[in-house]
Design a protein around this motif. Structure first.
Motif, PDB file in Angstrom:
ATOM      1  N   ASP A 178     -20.426  14.416   9.494  1.00 17.60           N
ATOM      2  CA  ASP A 178     -21.724  15.435  10.027  1.00 17.60           C
ATOM      3  C   ASP A 178     -21.122  15.712  11.710  1.00 17.60           C
ATOM      4  O   ASP A 178     -20.273  14.868  12.048  1.00 17.60           O
ATOM      5  N   LEU A 179     -21.313  17.067  11.857  1.00 18.13           N
ATOM      6  CA  LEU A 179     -21.214  17.533  12.656  1.00 18.13           C
ATOM      7  C   LEU A 179     -21.079  16.437  14.099  1.00 18.13           C
ATOM      8  O   LEU A 179     -20.562  17.052  16.471  1.00 18.13           O
ATOM      9  N   SER A 180     -22.669  16.625  13.763  1.00 20.40           N
ATOM     10  CA  SER A 180     -22.988  15.918  15.764  1.00 20.40           C
ATOM     11  C   SER A 180     -22.746  14.650  15.746  1.00 20.40           C
ATOM     12  O   SER A 180     -22.392  14.247  17.116  1.00 20.40           O
ATOM     13  N   THR A 181     -22.286  14.171  15.277  1.00 17.49           N
ATOM     14  CA  THR A 181     -21.915  12.708  15.027  1.00 17.49           C
ATOM     15  C   THR A 181     -20.189  12.176  15.507  1.00 17.49           C
ATOM     16  O   THR A 181     -19.252  11.300  15.300  1.00 17.49           O
ATOM     17  N   HIS A 182     -19.557  13.349  14.282  1.00 10.49           N
ATOM     18  CA  HIS A 182     -18.138  13.180  14.230  1.00 10.49           C
ATOM     19  C   HIS A 182     -17.667  12.201  13.006  1.00 10.49           C
ATOM     20  O   HIS A 182     -16.532  11.435  13.478  1.00 10.49           O
ATOM     21  N   ARG A 183     -18.047  11.436  11.972  1.00 13.76           N
ATOM     22  CA  ARG A 183     -18.348  10.621  11.634  1.00 13.76           C
ATOM     23  C   ARG A 183     -18.425  10.737   9.397  1.00 13.76           C
ATOM     24  O   ARG A 183     -19.203  11.838   9.960  1.00 13.76           O
ATOM     25  N   TRP A 184     -17.287  10.948   9.274  1.00 16.45           N
ATOM     26  CA  TRP A 184     -16.495  11.194   7.451  1.00 16.45           C
ATOM     27  C   TRP A 184     -17.766   9.892   6.701  1.00 16.45           C
ATOM     28  O   TRP A 184     -18.005   8.745   6.737  1.00 16.45           O
ATOM     29  N   MET A 211      -5.413  18.260  13.573  1.00 18.00           N
ATOM     30  CA  MET A 211      -6.546  18.258  12.291  1.00 18.00           C
ATOM     31  C   MET A 211      -7.769  17.279  13.425  1.00 18.00           C
ATOM     32  O   MET A 211      -7.781  17.163  14.232  1.00 18.00           O
ATOM     33  N   VAL A 212      -8.413  17.514  12.282  1.00 20.68           N
ATOM     34  CA  VAL A 212     -10.334  17.050  12.051  1.00 20.68           C
ATOM     35  C   VAL A 212      -9.670  15.820  12.329  1.00 20.68           C
ATOM     36  O   VAL A 212      -9.631  15.476  11.255  1.00 20.68           O
ATOM     37  N   PRO A 213     -10.083  15.515  13.294  1.00 14.38           N
ATOM     38  CA  PRO A 213     -10.086  13.660  12.614  1.00 14.38           C
ATOM     39  C   PRO A 213     -11.064  13.107  11.861  1.00 14.38           C
ATOM     40  O   PRO A 213     -11.476  13.601  11.228  1.00 14.38           O
ATOM     41  N   GLY A 214      -9.913  11.903  11.237  1.00 18.13           N
ATOM     42  CA  GLY A 214     -10.455  11.207   9.612  1.00 18.13           C
ATOM     43  C   GLY A 214      -9.913  12.143   9.037  1.00 18.13           C
ATOM     44  O   GLY A 214     -10.819  12.310   7.610  1.00 18.13           O
ATOM     45  N   SER A 215      -9.978  13.768   9.011  1.00 24.24           N
ATOM     46  CA  SER A 215      -9.427  14.610   7.860  1.00 24.24           C
ATOM     47  C   SER A 215      -8.327  14.613   7.214  1.00 24.24           C
ATOM     48  O   SER A 215      -8.045  15.114   5.972  1.00 24.24           O
ATOM     49  N   ARG A 232     -23.479  22.421  10.472  1.00 22.81           N
ATOM     50  CA  ARG A 232     -23.782  21.319  10.817  1.00 22.81           C
ATOM     51  C   ARG A 232     -22.958  20.243  10.045  1.00 22.81           C
ATOM     52  O   ARG A 232     -23.164  19.014  10.285  1.00 22.81           O
ATOM     53  N   PHE A 233     -22.620  20.363   8.715  1.00 22.31           N
ATOM     54  CA  PHE A 233     -21.847  19.844   8.054  1.00 22.31           C
ATOM     55  C   PHE A 233     -21.098  20.120   7.524  1.00 22.31           C
ATOM     56  O   PHE A 233     -20.773  21.762   7.392  1.00 22.31           O
ATOM     57  N   LEU A 234     -19.586  19.900   7.333  1.00 22.51           N
ATOM     58  CA  LEU A 234     -18.064  20.600   6.488  1.00 22.51           C
ATOM     59  C   LEU A 234     -17.530  19.021   5.788  1.00 22.51           C
ATOM     60  O   LEU A 234     -18.000  17.960   5.835  1.00 22.51           O
ATOM     61  N   ALA A 235     -17.786  19.829   4.279  1.00 20.23           N
ATOM     62  CA  ALA A 235     -17.059  19.062   3.163  1.00 20.23           C
ATOM     63  C   ALA A 235     -16.351  19.636   3.507  1.00 20.23           C
ATOM     64  O   ALA A 235     -15.479  20.622   3.463  1.00 20.23           O
ATOM     65  N   ALA A 236     -15.867  18.157   1.904  1.00 20.91           N
ATOM     66  CA  ALA A 236     -13.895  18.416   1.809  1.00 20.91           C
ATOM     67  C   ALA A 236     -13.485  16.861   0.771  1.00 20.91           C
ATOM     68  O   ALA A 236     -14.844  16.325   0.747  1.00 20.91           O
ATOM     69  N   VAL A 237     -12.388  17.691  -0.435  1.00 23.04           N
ATOM     70  CA  VAL A 237     -12.412  16.638  -1.127  1.00 23.04           C
ATOM     71  C   VAL A 237     -10.963  16.154  -0.799  1.00 23.04           C
ATOM     72  O   VAL A 237     -10.215  16.910  -0.312  1.00 23.04           O
ATOM     73  N   SER A 238     -10.924  15.092  -1.997  1.00 29.12           N
ATOM     74  CA  SER A 238      -9.950  14.320  -1.420  1.00 29.12           C
ATOM     75  C   SER A 238      -8.746  15.016  -2.520  1.00 29.12           C
ATOM     76  O   SER A 238      -9.037  15.942  -3.379  1.00 29.12           O
ATOM     77  N   GLU A 239      -7.295  14.848  -1.736  1.00 31.74           N
ATOM     78  CA  GLU A 239      -5.855  15.701  -2.133  1.00 31.74           C
ATOM     79  C   GLU A 239      -6.494  15.964  -3.308  1.00 31.74           C
ATOM     80  O   GLU A 239      -5.216  16.552  -4.659  1.00 31.74           O
TER      81      GLU A 239
END
Length: 186
Positions: free
Chosen positions: A91-97, A58-62, A75-82
């Motif tokens: 932010d795919l450069s810092t790997h921080r949600w 899994m993508v860390p933190g997802s 540069r980014f991946l957006a997602a919604v909580s279940e």
């Protein structure tokens, strides 16, 4: 591979990976927990990065996120909580949600061609659409369907953008035909 269903696929802008969601299944058990996963097409397997040779990771933190969407600039991946109460951006450069917004029922993320994030809070009054430029600190309300809803529409769903930049919206006015049906069974 066999296992839990994979949902909400989305191509990376470079065409080398697919992001997808594995959601919590009622009564199911799986080695893959709910969250966002990446499938690397070059390696033909699900991995966290292009160099990892591990089973699905899994993508860390997802954990607990779904409906992921890549920004067009990659540069980014957006997602919604279940539970659809929050939207987050990785932010795919810092790997921080970062949590972008909270609401009552957040729709799936939609990126504009210039990588600005849009989403809708479906149960808020007027079913507003928000934009979140990644450099901003909070979402900006850009449209409300209040007038359309007061004119008899039951629901307005924001789906994306037309080539000219206008909003693509599905307006549900309800209504249906009622029929009487008589059935004679042997």
């Amino acid at each position: 591979p066999p296992g839990p269903s994979r949902r909400w696929p989305d191509w990376s802008p470079d065409g080398h990976s697919i992001a997808f969601s594995i959601e919590e299944e009622v009564g199911g058990s799986s080695a893959s927990g709910p969250g966002i996963y990446l499938f690397d097409l070059g390696q033909g397997q699900t991995t966290q990065t292009q160099t990892t040779q591990a089973p699905p990771i899994m993508v860390p933190g997802s954990g607990g996120l779904t409906q992921s969407r890549w920004s067009p600039d990659g540069r980014f991946l957006a997602a919604v909580s279940e539970d659809t109460s929050a939207i987050k951006v990785l932010d795919l450069s810092t790997h921080r949600w970062s949590e972008v917004a909270r609401g009552t029922l957040i729709s799936f993320p939609v990126w504009s061609p210039d990588s600005v994030l849009y989403f809708q809070d479906i149960l808020a009054p007027g079913e507003p659409v928000y934009r979140f430029p990644t450099a901003a600190s909070s979402p900006q309300r850009v449209y409300s369907f209040e007038d359309i809803l007061q004119a008899g529409a039951l629901r307005c769903a924001f789906w994306g953008f037309a080539p000219d930049g206008s909003l693509l919206v599905q307006v549900s006015r309800g209504g249906g035909d009622i029929y009487a049906l008589t059935v004679s069974l042997p």
